[in-house]
Design a protein around this motif. Sequence first.
Motif, PDB file in Angstrom:
ATOM      1  N   LEU A 176      85.135  24.505 -25.997  1.00 44.60           N
ATOM      2  CA  LEU A 176      84.580  25.513 -25.212  1.00 44.60           C
ATOM      3  C   LEU A 176      85.293  25.289 -23.834  1.00 44.60           C
ATOM      4  O   LEU A 176      84.709  24.420 -23.270  1.00 44.60           O
ATOM      5  N   VAL A 177      85.923  26.257 -23.457  1.00 48.40           N
ATOM      6  CA  VAL A 177      86.576  25.907 -22.053  1.00 48.40           C
ATOM      7  C   VAL A 177      85.698  26.628 -20.791  1.00 48.40           C
ATOM      8  O   VAL A 177      85.824  27.720 -20.583  1.00 48.40           O
ATOM      9  N   CYS A 178      84.743  25.772 -20.509  1.00 48.40           N
ATOM     10  CA  CYS A 178      83.613  26.547 -19.668  1.00 48.40           C
ATOM     11  C   CYS A 178      82.823  25.220 -19.269  1.00 48.40           C
ATOM     12  O   CYS A 178      82.642  24.172 -20.002  1.00 48.40           O
ATOM     13  N   GLY A 179      82.363  25.307 -17.912  1.00 45.96           N
ATOM     14  CA  GLY A 179      81.531  24.117 -17.447  1.00 45.96           C
ATOM     15  C   GLY A 179      80.150  24.485 -17.904  1.00 45.96           C
ATOM     16  O   GLY A 179      79.715  25.582 -18.483  1.00 45.96           O
ATOM     17  N   PRO A 180      79.217  23.306 -18.219  1.00 44.05           N
ATOM     18  CA  PRO A 180      77.930  23.430 -18.753  1.00 44.05           C
ATOM     19  C   PRO A 180      76.882  24.404 -17.744  1.00 44.05           C
ATOM     20  O   PRO A 180      76.100  25.209 -18.587  1.00 44.05           O
ATOM     21  N   ASP A 181      77.317  24.659 -16.521  1.00 47.15           N
ATOM     22  CA  ASP A 181      76.307  25.337 -15.722  1.00 47.15           C
ATOM     23  C   ASP A 181      76.687  27.054 -16.065  1.00 47.15           C
ATOM     24  O   ASP A 181      75.707  27.653 -15.708  1.00 47.15           O
ATOM     25  N   LEU A 183      78.039  28.191 -19.109  1.00 48.45           N
ATOM     26  CA  LEU A 183      78.414  28.473 -20.595  1.00 48.45           C
ATOM     27  C   LEU A 183      77.411  29.631 -21.110  1.00 48.45           C
ATOM     28  O   LEU A 183      77.980  30.456 -21.950  1.00 48.45           O
ATOM     29  N   LEU A 184      76.282  29.528 -20.767  1.00 52.45           N
ATOM     30  CA  LEU A 184      75.312  30.620 -21.615  1.00 52.45           C
ATOM     31  C   LEU A 184      75.607  31.985 -21.059  1.00 52.45           C
ATOM     32  O   LEU A 184      75.244  32.847 -21.930  1.00 52.45           O
ATOM     33  N   ALA A 185      76.450  32.195 -19.939  1.00 52.93           N
ATOM     34  CA  ALA A 185      76.872  33.444 -19.418  1.00 52.93           C
ATOM     35  C   ALA A 185      77.958  34.109 -20.574  1.00 52.93           C
ATOM     36  O   ALA A 185      78.106  35.177 -20.548  1.00 52.93           O
ATOM     37  N   TYR A 186      78.689  33.142 -21.313  1.00 57.35           N
ATOM     38  CA  TYR A 186      79.357  33.545 -22.138  1.00 57.35           C
ATOM     39  C   TYR A 186      79.163  33.545 -23.547  1.00 57.35           C
ATOM     40  O   TYR A 186      79.939  33.615 -24.592  1.00 57.35           O
ATOM     41  N   ILE A 187      77.912  33.292 -23.757  1.00 54.74           N
ATOM     42  CA  ILE A 187      77.334  33.243 -25.265  1.00 54.74           C
ATOM     43  C   ILE A 187      76.620  34.663 -25.305  1.00 54.74           C
ATOM     44  O   ILE A 187      75.483  34.895 -24.740  1.00 54.74           O
ATOM     45  N   GLU A 188      77.004  35.479 -26.306  1.00 55.86           N
ATOM     46  CA  GLU A 188      76.279  36.676 -26.494  1.00 55.86           C
ATOM     47  C   GLU A 188      75.663  37.221 -27.739  1.00 55.86           C
ATOM     48  O   GLU A 188      76.066  36.682 -28.991  1.00 55.86           O
ATOM     49  N   PRO A 189      74.643  37.779 -27.914  1.00 61.54           N
ATOM     50  CA  PRO A 189      74.060  38.306 -29.456  1.00 61.54           C
ATOM     51  C   PRO A 189      75.000  39.131 -29.974  1.00 61.54           C
ATOM     52  O   PRO A 189      75.560  39.882 -29.166  1.00 61.54           O
ATOM     53  N   VAL A 190      75.131  39.017 -31.188  1.00 60.04           N
ATOM     54  CA  VAL A 190      75.846  39.961 -32.048  1.00 60.04           C
ATOM     55  C   VAL A 190      75.090  40.937 -32.487  1.00 60.04           C
ATOM     56  O   VAL A 190      74.159  41.144 -32.963  1.00 60.04           O
ATOM     57  N   ASP A 217      73.078  44.000 -34.198  1.00 60.52           N
ATOM     58  CA  ASP A 217      72.537  44.345 -35.525  1.00 60.52           C
ATOM     59  C   ASP A 217      72.656  43.088 -36.576  1.00 60.52           C
ATOM     60  O   ASP A 217      72.437  43.073 -37.834  1.00 60.52           O
ATOM     61  N   LYS A 218      72.672  41.843 -35.913  1.00 58.51           N
ATOM     62  CA  LYS A 218      72.836  40.802 -36.547  1.00 58.51           C
ATOM     63  C   LYS A 218      71.559  39.817 -36.103  1.00 58.51           C
ATOM     64  O   LYS A 218      72.117  38.999 -35.050  1.00 58.51           O
ATOM     65  N   PRO A 219      70.443  39.868 -36.403  1.00 58.32           N
ATOM     66  CA  PRO A 219      69.406  38.810 -35.968  1.00 58.32           C
ATOM     67  C   PRO A 219      69.523  37.296 -35.781  1.00 58.32           C
ATOM     68  O   PRO A 219      70.327  36.934 -36.606  1.00 58.32           O
ATOM     69  N   LEU A 220      69.321  36.810 -34.802  1.00 55.24           N
ATOM     70  CA  LEU A 220      69.610  35.525 -34.470  1.00 55.24           C
ATOM     71  C   LEU A 220      71.106  34.801 -34.721  1.00 55.24           C
ATOM     72  O   LEU A 220      71.346  33.929 -35.332  1.00 55.24           O
ATOM     73  N   THR A 221      72.073  35.886 -34.332  1.00 54.87           N
ATOM     74  CA  THR A 221      73.386  35.554 -34.479  1.00 54.87           C
ATOM     75  C   THR A 221      74.007  35.853 -33.020  1.00 54.87           C
ATOM     76  O   THR A 221      73.697  36.738 -32.481  1.00 54.87           O
ATOM     77  N   PHE A 222      74.775  34.763 -32.554  1.00 53.69           N
ATOM     78  CA  PHE A 222      75.317  34.877 -31.319  1.00 53.69           C
ATOM     79  C   PHE A 222      76.912  34.718 -31.366  1.00 53.69           C
ATOM     80  O   PHE A 222      77.288  33.872 -32.567  1.00 53.69           O
ATOM     81  N   ARG A 223      77.680  34.763 -30.353  1.00 54.74           N
ATOM     82  CA  ARG A 223      79.071  34.337 -30.313  1.00 54.74           C
ATOM     83  C   ARG A 223      79.634  34.107 -29.058  1.00 54.74           C
ATOM     84  O   ARG A 223      79.187  34.766 -28.108  1.00 54.74           O
ATOM     85  N   THR A 224      80.434  33.206 -28.906  1.00 54.29           N
ATOM     86  CA  THR A 224      81.028  33.062 -27.478  1.00 54.29           C
ATOM     87  C   THR A 224      82.127  34.006 -27.337  1.00 54.29           C
ATOM     88  O   THR A 224      82.607  34.655 -28.069  1.00 54.29           O
ATOM     89  N   ARG A 225      82.295  34.306 -25.821  1.00 54.27           N
ATOM     90  CA  ARG A 225      83.154  35.252 -25.730  1.00 54.27           C
ATOM     91  C   ARG A 225      84.356  34.736 -24.570  1.00 54.27           C
ATOM     92  O   ARG A 225      84.052  34.621 -23.320  1.00 54.27           O
ATOM     93  N   GLY A 226      85.513  34.462 -25.296  1.00 48.14           N
ATOM     94  CA  GLY A 226      86.737  34.267 -24.552  1.00 48.14           C
ATOM     95  C   GLY A 226      86.591  33.027 -23.978  1.00 48.14           C
ATOM     96  O   GLY A 226      87.516  32.481 -23.226  1.00 48.14           O
ATOM     97  N   ILE A 227      85.997  31.927 -24.694  1.00 48.40           N
ATOM     98  CA  ILE A 227      86.269  30.616 -24.092  1.00 48.40           C
ATOM     99  C   ILE A 227      86.328  29.634 -25.130  1.00 48.40           C
ATOM    100  O   ILE A 227      86.615  28.062 -24.872  1.00 48.40           O
TER     101      ILE A 227
END
Length: 269
Positions: A57-62, A64-71, A73-83
Motif C-alpha cells: 500500500l503506497v501510502c503513509g499510515p496517517d 491510509l484510512l482515507a483510501y479505504i472505502e466500503p463496497v 451493497d456488501k456489508p463489512l466489505t471494504f476496498r483500497t482506492r488507488g494505493i
Amino acid sequence: MKLWLEAMPDDPNVVAVLYGPIVLAGELGTQSLDKINPYVHRQLDLERLPTPDIPILVCGPDKLLAYIEPVPDKPLTFRTRGIGQPKDVTLIPYYRLHHQRLAVYWPLLSEAGWKQKLAAKAAEEAKRKTYEARIVDEVQPGEQQPETDHGFKGEKTNAGEFHGRKWRDAHAGWFSYELKTLSDKPMVLVCSYWGSDGGRREFDILVDGERIATQKLAKNKPGEFFDVEYPISNQLTAGKQRVAVRFQAHPQAIAGGVFGLRMMKSAKE
C-alpha cells in the motif's frame, strides 16, 4: 464502528486494518490451491505451492484510512482506492475468509520508497537475466526426467524433497551426470546446497575423473540455500561437448545433498 489501524510492535509501516473489534483480511486468491486436498495432513504440503506477493500500500499510515472505502451493497466489505501495488485489495472479516490465500498485515511505502523498490526490482531482474544467459546446461537432482536426460548413474544414493526443492545425496557412495559444456570458453560448475546440512558430509567433485574441488557441508549458511561456484580447468573441457560430473563421498561420509547443478560460462570470461 469505525476503521482503525494496528501496527506491528517493531514496525509502524506494517499494519493491520480493523473495523471496530473485527480484524479485516485481504483476499489473495486460490492459485494452485486446487492442486491439493484442502484438508492437508502436513503443513509441508502447502510449502510446495507458489505463494502470491502481498500487495504493498503506497501510502503513509496517517493517511491510509482515507483510501479505504466500503463496497456498496456488501456489508463489512471494504476496498483500497488507488494505493495498492500491483493492485488494490478487498478487505473482509478474517473469520469469513477460508480456502484461499489471505493477508492480515500490509506493508506501507511512500511514493519515493515505492520508486526505489521498483528500481531495485528492475536491477534484480537484469541481474537474473545476465545470470541465466551464462547457463550452458543444468540438471535438477532428484527429478526423474532431468536425471534420465543427463545420464544419471550412482551407487548408495538417495533422493528426496525439502522446502519444495528436490535433492540427491550418496552415503559412502557416488552419483554422476553428463552435462553439456563449451570447449572454447572458461567454465564453472555451480552447485546448490542447504545451508543447515551438517554431520559428516564431505565429498569430492570430479569432472571426467579429475577432481576439481573437495566440499564439506558443515552448516555453512544455516536456514538458507546457497550456491558454490567451482572453476573448471580449460584442459578438462577443450574439444568436448559434454563432460561427466561426479560427486564422490569420502569414506564413511555423505556426498551432498545437492539441490541444483548448473554448467555455466565463467563470469570472468
